[in-house]
Enzyme design. Sequence first.
Site, PDB file in Angstrom:
ATOM      1  CG  ASP A  78      -6.984  -2.847  -2.533  1.00 45.34           C
ATOM      2  OD1 ASP A  78      -6.355  -3.564  -3.343  1.00 45.34           O
ATOM      3  OD2 ASP A  78      -6.573  -1.742  -2.149  1.00 45.34           O
ATOM      4  CE  LYS A 114       2.669  -1.713  -0.769  1.00 46.82           C
ATOM      5  NZ  LYS A 114       1.301  -2.133  -1.149  1.00 46.82           N
ATOM      6  CG  PHE A 115       7.994  -9.835  -4.104  1.00 43.21           C
ATOM      7  CD1 PHE A 115       7.556 -11.096  -3.715  1.00 43.21           C
ATOM      8  CD2 PHE A 115       7.621  -9.357  -5.359  1.00 43.21           C
ATOM      9  CE1 PHE A 115       6.783 -11.874  -4.570  1.00 43.21           C
ATOM     10  CE2 PHE A 115       6.850 -10.130  -6.206  1.00 43.21           C
ATOM     11  CZ  PHE A 115       6.418 -11.390  -5.808  1.00 43.21           C
ATOM     12  N   GLY A 149      16.698 -12.550  -1.266  1.00 42.17           N
ATOM     13  CA  GLY A 149      16.563 -12.952  -2.658  1.00 42.17           C
ATOM     14  C   GLY A 149      16.048 -14.362  -2.854  1.00 42.17           C
ATOM     15  NE  ARG A 177      -9.367   2.612   1.375  1.00 41.95           N
ATOM     16  CZ  ARG A 177      -8.672   2.883   2.479  1.00 41.95           C
ATOM     17  NH1 ARG A 177      -9.266   2.793   3.663  1.00 41.95           N
ATOM     18  NH2 ARG A 177      -7.398   3.235   2.400  1.00 41.95           N
TER      19      ARG A 177
HETATM   20  O1  6AU Z   1      -6.974   4.156  -2.551  1.00 42.51           O
HETATM   21  P1  6AU Z   1      -6.894   3.232  -1.364  1.00 42.51           P
HETATM   22  O2  6AU Z   1      -6.380   3.927  -0.129  1.00 42.51           O
HETATM   23  O3  6AU Z   1      -8.164   2.476  -1.105  1.00 42.51           O
HETATM   24  O4  6AU Z   1      -5.841   2.083  -1.751  1.00 42.51           O
HETATM   25  C1  6AU Z   1      -4.498   2.355  -2.009  1.00 42.51           C
HETATM   26  C2  6AU Z   1      -3.809   1.112  -2.536  1.00 42.51           C
HETATM   27  C3  6AU Z   1      -3.780  -0.042  -1.556  1.00 42.51           C
HETATM   28  C4  6AU Z   1      -2.402   0.020  -0.950  1.00 42.51           C
HETATM   29  O5  6AU Z   1      -1.921  -1.261  -0.610  1.00 42.51           O
HETATM   30  C5  6AU Z   1      -1.566   0.626  -2.074  1.00 42.51           C
HETATM   31  O6  6AU Z   1      -2.446   1.425  -2.851  1.00 42.51           O
HETATM   32  N1  6AU Z   1      -0.431   1.492  -1.635  1.00 42.51           N
HETATM   33  C6  6AU Z   1       0.869   1.299  -2.146  1.00 42.51           C
HETATM   34  C7  6AU Z   1       1.186   0.484  -3.316  1.00 42.51           C
HETATM   35  C8  6AU Z   1       0.391   0.503  -4.500  1.00 42.51           C
HETATM   36  O7  6AU Z   1       2.248  -0.097  -3.400  1.00 42.51           O
HETATM   37  C9  6AU Z   1       1.935   1.993  -1.595  1.00 42.51           C
HETATM   38  C10 6AU Z   1       1.702   3.011  -0.643  1.00 42.51           C
HETATM   39  O8  6AU Z   1       2.617   3.681  -0.198  1.00 42.51           O
HETATM   40  N2  6AU Z   1       0.414   3.247  -0.259  1.00 42.51           N
HETATM   41  C11 6AU Z   1      -0.649   2.542  -0.744  1.00 42.51           C
HETATM   42  O9  6AU Z   1      -1.796   2.844  -0.383  1.00 42.51           O
HETATM   43  O10 6AU Z   1      -3.947  -1.241  -2.299  1.00 42.51           O
END
Ligand code: 6AU
Length: 276
Positions: free
Chosen positions: A40, A95-96, A100, A246
């Site tokens: 990210d 995350k659409f 549809g 992170r």
């Molecule tokens: O380890 P982090 O906290 O720096 O990043 C977590 C990553 C981020 C969020 O957009 C994603 O995972 N995420 C998702 C996804 C992958 O769909 C779902 C969720 O419930 N929580 C979450 O953190 O890119």
Amino acid sequence: MSSKYHLSYGERAKQHLHPVARRLFEIAQEKETNVVVSADVTTAGELLDLADRLGPYIAVLKTHIDILDNFSLTVLEDLKALAARHNFLIFEDRKFVDIGNTVQKQYHGGALQISSWADIVNCTMLPGEGIVQALAQTAEGDNFPYKDQRALLILATMTSKGSLATGEYTKLSVECARKYNRFVIGFVASKSLADVETNVAPLENEDFVLFTTGVNMASKGDKLGQQYQTPQSAVEAGADFIIAGRGIYAVPDPVASAKAYKEEGWNAYLRRLSKD
Ligand code: 6AU
């Protein structure tokens, strides 16, 4: 929901009906990693640098391509080349979440051309079954150029505090995975969905892949509601792949960190195999 989590990645690669899941498991087995890095970062340079340096230790690189300050389609050509060089898949965490007709245009074509470079995408179930039906229709259409090379994960639960992705929402996630299993290969969820009761019977030999995010070895959460668990607890709770952002990229030595997540994630997987 049943899963084949007691089998090795190699065995699941041989048995799985979906080519993308097969590739995923083959990569995991060959590289001995179940790590997905959530890259990210906000510049193309940082993204490509991470992809190159972490590539050898990961199975999948997850992007949020719309957060790049200097996005261009050429970045994606470079990213695809790195994915081929280091043998990892690309997962665009889009995350659409729309009707549809809209998601079809967001997925295939448009400014981001997501279907042309992302092996895997995800969607939420908020709009109901139609979102999965629409994305599957696009991916299975006669004119879709990447047929059988693309797959969908359903976001079945969320890691953020107070999330409403629970109960009926999660149940519909599992039901739609079963109904559209030619495109859906699994879920993003914090733990196994084995005990979710549904109105759609399990498929014969179903093997949905569980990606667990909110994984961090050094922190319990952030100041914006994110909640973490460790790679080990994620795998013990049923994760096949652990997604860490992170915890890997926002530290002084991301390569050392990726190796540490790889080791903890892989050892937890080996322990799970030896138990079952
Ligand atoms: O380890 P982090 O906290 O720096 O990043 C977590 C990553 C981020 C969020 O957009 C994603 O995972 N995420 C998702 C996804 C992958 O769909 C779902 C969720 O419930 N929580 C979450 O953190 O890119």
